[in-house]
Design a protein around this motif. Structure first.
Motif, PDB file in Angstrom:
ATOM      1  N   GLY A 115       0.800  -1.220   0.000  1.00  0.00           N
ATOM      2  CA  GLY A 115       0.000   0.000   0.000  1.00  0.00           C
ATOM      3  C   GLY A 115       0.831   1.268   0.000  1.00  0.00           C
ATOM      4  O   GLY A 115       2.046   1.239  -0.178  1.00  0.00           O
ATOM      5  N   ALA A 116       0.141   2.379   0.240  1.00  0.00           N
ATOM      6  CA  ALA A 116       0.738   3.707   0.111  1.00  0.00           C
ATOM      7  C   ALA A 116       1.875   3.978   1.087  1.00  0.00           C
ATOM      8  O   ALA A 116       2.706   4.842   0.831  1.00  0.00           O
ATOM      9  CB  ALA A 116      -0.352   4.767   0.297  1.00  0.00           C
ATOM     10  N   CYS A 117       1.939   3.265   2.185  1.00  0.00           N
ATOM     11  CA  CYS A 117       3.001   3.514   3.170  1.00  0.00           C
ATOM     12  C   CYS A 117       3.939   2.318   3.296  1.00  0.00           C
ATOM     13  O   CYS A 117       4.564   2.127   4.344  1.00  0.00           O
ATOM     14  CB  CYS A 117       2.409   3.880   4.519  1.00  0.00           C
ATOM     15  N   GLU A 118       4.071   1.537   2.228  1.00  0.00           N
ATOM     16  CA  GLU A 118       4.938   0.356   2.257  1.00  0.00           C
ATOM     17  C   GLU A 118       6.332   0.736   2.729  1.00  0.00           C
ATOM     18  O   GLU A 118       6.892   1.748   2.328  1.00  0.00           O
ATOM     19  CB  GLU A 118       5.011  -0.288   0.872  1.00  0.00           C
ATOM     20  N   GLY A 119       6.860  -0.068   3.652  1.00  0.00           N
ATOM     21  CA  GLY A 119       8.169   0.188   4.233  1.00  0.00           C
ATOM     22  C   GLY A 119       8.097   0.932   5.554  1.00  0.00           C
ATOM     23  O   GLY A 119       9.071   0.959   6.296  1.00  0.00           O
ATOM     24  N   LYS A 120       6.959   1.529   5.873  1.00  0.00           N
ATOM     25  CA  LYS A 120       6.785   2.206   7.159  1.00  0.00           C
ATOM     26  C   LYS A 120       6.136   1.231   8.137  1.00  0.00           C
ATOM     27  O   LYS A 120       5.724   0.137   7.769  1.00  0.00           O
ATOM     28  CB  LYS A 120       5.925   3.457   6.996  1.00  0.00           C
ATOM     29  N   HIS A 121       6.045   1.639   9.400  1.00  0.00           N
ATOM     30  CA  HIS A 121       5.495   0.780  10.455  1.00  0.00           C
ATOM     31  C   HIS A 121       4.426   1.513  11.263  1.00  0.00           C
ATOM     32  O   HIS A 121       4.497   2.731  11.413  1.00  0.00           O
ATOM     33  CB  HIS A 121       6.593   0.358  11.436  1.00  0.00           C
ATOM     34  N   LEU A 122       3.480   0.747  11.785  1.00  0.00           N
ATOM     35  CA  LEU A 122       2.570   1.274  12.789  1.00  0.00           C
ATOM     36  C   LEU A 122       3.392   1.535  14.039  1.00  0.00           C
ATOM     37  O   LEU A 122       4.391   0.853  14.287  1.00  0.00           O
ATOM     38  CB  LEU A 122       1.464   0.259  13.108  1.00  0.00           C
ATOM     39  N   GLU A 123       2.980   2.503  14.834  1.00  0.00           N
ATOM     40  CA  GLU A 123       3.699   2.800  16.078  1.00  0.00           C
ATOM     41  C   GLU A 123       3.288   1.794  17.146  1.00  0.00           C
ATOM     42  O   GLU A 123       2.125   1.749  17.547  1.00  0.00           O
ATOM     43  CB  GLU A 123       3.380   4.214  16.545  1.00  0.00           C
ATOM     44  N   PRO A 124       4.233   0.974  17.616  1.00  0.00           N
ATOM     45  CA  PRO A 124       3.877  -0.047  18.617  1.00  0.00           C
ATOM     46  C   PRO A 124       3.650   0.563  19.992  1.00  0.00           C
ATOM     47  O   PRO A 124       4.176   1.633  20.311  1.00  0.00           O
ATOM     48  CB  PRO A 124       5.097  -0.967  18.636  1.00  0.00           C
ATOM     49  N   ILE A 125       2.844  -0.120  20.775  1.00  0.00           N
ATOM     50  CA  ILE A 125       2.668   0.233  22.179  1.00  0.00           C
ATOM     51  C   ILE A 125       3.061  -0.986  22.999  1.00  0.00           C
ATOM     52  O   ILE A 125       2.919  -2.122  22.547  1.00  0.00           O
ATOM     53  CB  ILE A 125       1.230   0.684  22.500  1.00  0.00           C
ATOM     54  N   ALA A 126       3.569  -0.756  24.187  1.00  0.00           N
ATOM     55  CA  ALA A 126       3.987  -1.853  25.061  1.00  0.00           C
ATOM     56  C   ALA A 126       2.786  -2.348  25.858  1.00  0.00           C
ATOM     57  O   ALA A 126       2.115  -1.572  26.529  1.00  0.00           O
ATOM     58  CB  ALA A 126       5.093  -1.383  25.997  1.00  0.00           C
ATOM     59  N   LEU A 127       2.542  -3.652  25.746  1.00  0.00           N
ATOM     60  CA  LEU A 127       1.454  -4.286  26.478  1.00  0.00           C
ATOM     61  C   LEU A 127       2.009  -5.392  27.366  1.00  0.00           C
ATOM     62  O   LEU A 127       3.024  -6.002  27.036  1.00  0.00           O
ATOM     63  CB  LEU A 127       0.433  -4.892  25.516  1.00  0.00           C
ATOM     64  N   ALA A 128       1.315  -5.667  28.449  1.00  0.00           N
ATOM     65  CA  ALA A 128       1.658  -6.785  29.324  1.00  0.00           C
ATOM     66  C   ALA A 128       0.352  -7.365  29.842  1.00  0.00           C
ATOM     67  O   ALA A 128      -0.622  -6.637  30.045  1.00  0.00           O
ATOM     68  CB  ALA A 128       2.528  -6.322  30.486  1.00  0.00           C
ATOM     69  N   VAL A 129       0.347  -8.667  30.042  1.00  0.00           N
ATOM     70  CA  VAL A 129      -0.800  -9.312  30.672  1.00  0.00           C
ATOM     71  C   VAL A 129      -0.454  -9.472  32.146  1.00  0.00           C
ATOM     72  O   VAL A 129       0.550 -10.095  32.493  1.00  0.00           O
ATOM     73  CB  VAL A 129      -1.113 -10.671  30.012  1.00  0.00           C
ATOM     74  N   VAL A 130      -1.274  -8.876  32.987  1.00  0.00           N
ATOM     75  CA  VAL A 130      -1.079  -8.948  34.432  1.00  0.00           C
ATOM     76  C   VAL A 130      -2.353  -9.558  35.015  1.00  0.00           C
ATOM     77  O   VAL A 130      -3.413  -8.919  34.988  1.00  0.00           O
ATOM     78  CB  VAL A 130      -0.809  -7.556  35.046  1.00  0.00           C
TER      79      VAL A 130
END
Length: 149
Positions: A99-114
Motif C-alpha cells: 500500500g501507500a506507506c509500504e516500508g513504514k510501520h505502525l507505532e507499537p505500544i507496550a502491552l503486558a498481561v497482568v
C-alpha cells in the motif's frame, strides 16, 4: 526511566477481546507539557495470552485503521488494514507490507498481561476521577421533624 517509574494501566480484561480479534480504545495521554491529548490505540489478541498493540493511526496520513466500516482486518484476517487507503500491515510487527506507506510501520505500544488484565505500559494516561455518589455527603440517619399540631 527506572522500573519503579513505569506507568502501567489496565486497559481491559483478557476475555473482552476474542482470540484473533482486535479492539479500539480511545484514551487520553498526558504529554510532557502536562496537557492531555487523545491517544487512540488498537489491541489485537494473537493467542491465548498474547497481544499486540499499536497506535490506531496509519503512517500514510494518520487516519484510524478502522475508519469507514470499523473493521481492522483484511478479508482473510491475516493482516491489519487501513480502512481509508487499503494499506496492509503485518499483525506481529506492524510493518506495512502493501500500500501507500509500504516500508513504514505502525507505532507499537507496550502491552503486558497482568493477571486477567491487558495493561498498557510506559505511557502516562489521564486517569478518570471517580464520580462521587450524589448522596455521599448525607448522614445515614433520617431526620424526623414533628409538627406542633
Amino acid at each position: 526511566m527506572s522500573a519503579d517509574e513505569i506507568d502501567i494501566y489496565a486497559i481491559c480484561e483478557i476475555e473482552q477481546i476474542s482470540p484473533g480479534a482486535a479492539k479500539a480504545f480511545d484514551l487520553s495521554r498526558v504529554m510532557d507539557d502536562g496537557e492531555a491529548r487523545p491517544f487512540r490505540i488498537v489491541v489485537i489478541r494473537t493467542g491465548v495470552r498474547e497481544f499486540a498493540g499499536y497506535v490506531n493511526a496509519c503512517p500514510h496520513q494518520g487516519t484510524w485503521l478502522n475508519i469507514g466500516g470499523g473493521e481492522f482486518f483484511n478479508a482473510d484476517r491475516t493482516r491489519l488494514r487501513c480502512g481509508r487507503h487499503g494499506s496492509l500491515f503485518d499483525i506481529e510487527s506492524g510493518a506495512c507490507v502493501e500500500g501507500a506507506c509500504e516500508g513504514k510501520h505502525l507505532e507499537p505500544i507496550a502491552l503486558a498481561v497482568v493477571g486477567r488484565d491487558v495493561c498498557l505500559c510506559g505511557v502516562r494516561l489521564v486517569e478518570e476521577e471517580p464520580r462521587p455518589f450524589p448522596y455521599d455527603d448525607f448522614d445515614d440517619t433520617m431526620e424526623i421533624m414533628i409538627s406542633p399540631d
